[in-house]
Design a protein around this motif. Structure first.
Motif, PDB file in Angstrom:
ATOM      1  N   THR A  34      -7.756   3.488  -2.096  1.00 39.24           N
ATOM      2  CA  THR A  34      -9.691   2.221  -1.857  1.00 39.24           C
ATOM      3  C   THR A  34      -7.938   0.782  -1.728  1.00 39.24           C
ATOM      4  N   GLY A  35      -6.963   0.825  -2.785  1.00 35.76           N
ATOM      5  CA  GLY A  35      -6.272  -0.060  -3.163  1.00 35.76           C
ATOM      6  C   GLY A  35      -5.419  -0.482  -2.293  1.00 35.76           C
ATOM      7  N   TYR A  38      -7.646  -2.803  -0.207  1.00 37.33           N
ATOM      8  CA  TYR A  38      -7.349  -4.106  -0.369  1.00 37.33           C
ATOM      9  C   TYR A  38      -5.806  -5.319  -0.429  1.00 37.33           C
ATOM     10  N   ARG A  39      -4.941  -4.179  -1.268  1.00 37.09           N
ATOM     11  CA  ARG A  39      -3.563  -4.503  -0.981  1.00 37.09           C
ATOM     12  C   ARG A  39      -3.579  -5.163   0.867  1.00 37.09           C
ATOM     13  N   VAL A 103      -2.393  -9.169  -5.227  1.00 33.74           N
ATOM     14  CA  VAL A 103      -3.753  -8.570  -4.994  1.00 33.74           C
ATOM     15  C   VAL A 103      -5.051  -8.366  -5.819  1.00 33.74           C
ATOM     16  N   SER A 104      -5.455  -8.674  -7.847  1.00 31.87           N
ATOM     17  CA  SER A 104      -5.758  -8.627  -8.725  1.00 31.87           C
ATOM     18  C   SER A 104      -7.190  -9.387  -8.351  1.00 31.87           C
ATOM     19  N   ALA A 107      -9.155  -8.658  -4.642  1.00 36.89           N
ATOM     20  CA  ALA A 107     -10.186  -7.869  -5.227  1.00 36.89           C
ATOM     21  C   ALA A 107     -11.129  -8.525  -5.831  1.00 36.89           C
ATOM     22  N   ARG A 113     -14.900  -7.159  -1.664  1.00 34.96           N
ATOM     23  CA  ARG A 113     -15.608  -5.936  -1.963  1.00 34.96           C
ATOM     24  C   ARG A 113     -16.782  -5.057  -1.224  1.00 34.96           C
ATOM     25  N   GLY A 133      -9.241   4.757  -6.800  1.00 37.85           N
ATOM     26  CA  GLY A 133      -9.515   2.708  -7.032  1.00 37.85           C
ATOM     27  C   GLY A 133      -9.773   2.960  -8.133  1.00 37.85           C
ATOM     28  N   ARG A 134     -11.136   1.520  -8.333  1.00 35.56           N
ATOM     29  CA  ARG A 134     -11.025   1.311  -9.961  1.00 35.56           C
ATOM     30  C   ARG A 134     -12.976   1.017  -9.985  1.00 35.56           C
ATOM     31  N   ASP A 135     -13.196   1.282  -8.545  1.00 35.58           N
ATOM     32  CA  ASP A 135     -15.143   1.360  -8.956  1.00 35.58           C
ATOM     33  C   ASP A 135     -16.071   2.575  -7.970  1.00 35.58           C
ATOM     34  N   ARG A 184      -2.584  -7.154 -13.729  1.00 35.68           N
ATOM     35  CA  ARG A 184      -4.021  -6.767 -12.979  1.00 35.68           C
ATOM     36  C   ARG A 184      -4.651  -5.612 -14.352  1.00 35.68           C
ATOM     37  N   ASP A 188      -8.994  -6.740 -13.631  1.00 38.42           N
ATOM     38  CA  ASP A 188      -9.206  -5.184 -12.990  1.00 38.42           C
ATOM     39  C   ASP A 188     -10.097  -5.192 -13.860  1.00 38.42           C
ATOM     40  N   ARG A 191     -13.326  -8.809 -14.637  1.00 36.87           N
ATOM     41  CA  ARG A 191     -13.988 -10.040 -13.357  1.00 36.87           C
ATOM     42  C   ARG A 191     -15.002  -9.218 -13.167  1.00 36.87           C
TER      43      ARG A 191
HETATM   44  O1   DC Z   1      -4.669   1.401  -6.746  1.00 38.98           O
HETATM   45  P1   DC Z   1      -4.112  -0.180  -6.391  1.00 38.98           P
HETATM   46  O2   DC Z   1      -2.534  -0.831  -7.636  1.00 38.98           O
HETATM   47  O3   DC Z   1      -2.620   0.046  -5.324  1.00 38.98           O
HETATM   48  O4   DC Z   1      -5.048  -1.544  -6.457  1.00 38.98           O
HETATM   49  C1   DC Z   1      -4.544  -2.747  -5.880  1.00 38.98           C
HETATM   50  C2   DC Z   1      -5.548  -3.506  -6.949  1.00 38.98           C
HETATM   51  O5   DC Z   1      -7.074  -3.602  -5.651  1.00 38.98           O
HETATM   52  C3   DC Z   1      -5.533  -3.383  -7.910  1.00 38.98           C
HETATM   53  O6   DC Z   1      -4.984  -4.347  -8.774  1.00 38.98           O
HETATM   54  C4   DC Z   1      -7.653  -3.913  -8.035  1.00 38.98           C
HETATM   55  C5   DC Z   1      -7.666  -4.080  -6.696  1.00 38.98           C
HETATM   56  N1   DC Z   1      -8.541  -2.245  -6.512  1.00 38.98           N
HETATM   57  C6   DC Z   1      -9.932  -2.415  -7.137  1.00 38.98           C
HETATM   58  O7   DC Z   1     -10.495  -3.876  -7.509  1.00 38.98           O
HETATM   59  N2   DC Z   1     -10.892  -1.597  -6.486  1.00 38.98           N
HETATM   60  C7   DC Z   1     -10.663  -1.226  -5.489  1.00 38.98           C
HETATM   61  N3   DC Z   1     -11.417   0.728  -5.524  1.00 38.98           N
HETATM   62  C8   DC Z   1      -9.136  -0.400  -5.857  1.00 38.98           C
HETATM   63  C9   DC Z   1      -8.122  -1.559  -5.983  1.00 38.98           C
END
Ligand code: DC
Length: 231
Positions: A34-35, A38-39, A103-104, A107, A113, A133-135, A184, A188, A191
């Motif tokens: 999923t990153g 966002y990229r 990217v942050s 995102a 989102r 990912g993050r979430d 980041r 991240d 936020r």
């Molecule tokens: O995993 P990555 O480093 O490729 O992710 C890039 C950016 O995308 C990361 O700094 C935060 C955002 N991200 C996010 O907010 N939610 C996700 N599910 C995946 C990535």
């Protein structure tokens, strides 16, 4: 055999995608990075001139979200899924430090989102998916059967990322990569919308001193247990 959903969250450069790919290959599941999505949105915003001096023109990006289409297609030579932005393969461009540096903030925009989470939920609707990912375990699939939260020290993560960037031909300094990792992490995890936090029920693993092989076997066993309904 029963299929499950595996959610892998964690700080940047903790090796989430390596682990997710290993699991998806072994289990014959779909892997979704999923990153990368966002990229790709960030790259789009850069191409359209929506980002000046690291400030994102949020209104312009929100209006243009309908014009963004992101797909994954298998690259036959690497065996991995490459990311396509409006039909163009952007796999290499989205991994540069230039994109990582912007990217942050992109995102953190809720409209971005909402669009991406909805696509991610569709991609994983039939289970049999490993998503990183993050979430993922907090928002995208809070009901995931296996939730992993990866961490490692910022220095270890910066060194890993630095090596990847140098190997792919990006001329960067370790100092800049470390700065980006720390920045980041901060954006991240602080936020308002879907900050990076360990989900309820997630298993936390610090892999600073763990090799990939050992980590994979520990988590694969957890996945097998979940699939068999043992835990
Ligand atoms: O995993 P990555 O480093 O490729 O992710 C890039 C950016 O995308 C990361 O700094 C935060 C955002 N991200 C996010 O907010 N939610 C996700 N599910 C995946 C990535």
């Amino acid at each position: 055999m029963k299929k499950i959903t595996i959610a892998i969250d964690g700080f940047s450069s903790t090796g989430k995608s390596t682990l997710a790919k290993q699991l998806a290959d072994w289990l014959d599941y779909i892997y979704v990075d999923t990153g990368a999505m966002y990229r790709a949105v960030t790259l789009f915003a850069m191409q359209q001139g929506f980002i000046t001096d690291a400030k994102v023109d949020q209104g312009a990006l929100e209006n243009a979200l309908k014009d963004i289409s992101i797909d994954f297609k298998k690259n036959e030579s690497t065996g991995m899924a490459d990311v396509f932005l409006n039909g163009v393969n952007v796999e290499k461009q989205i991994r540069t430090l230039a994109v990582s540096g912007l990217v942050s903030p992109v995102a953190a925009i809720s409209a971005v989102r909402t669009k991406l989470v909805s696509q991610q939920q569709k991609l994983g609707q039939n289970k049999g998916v490993v998503m990183d990912g993050r979430d993922i375990a907090t928002v995208v699939f809070p009901e995931a059967e296996l939730k992993i939260f990866l961490d490692a020290s910022a220095t270890t993560r910066a060194q890993r990322r630095y090596k990847e960037l140098i190997d792919s031909g990006d001329k960067v300094s370790l100092e800049d990569v470390l700065k980006n990792v720390v920045e980041r992490d901060y954006i991240d995890s602080t936020r308002k919308d879907s900050p990076l936090v360990k989900a309820k029920g997630a298993i936390a693993i610090d892999n600073s001193h763990m090799n990939l092989e050992d980590q994979f076997h520990v988590i694969l066993q957890l996945a097998k247990d979940r699939i068999a309904g043992r835990i």
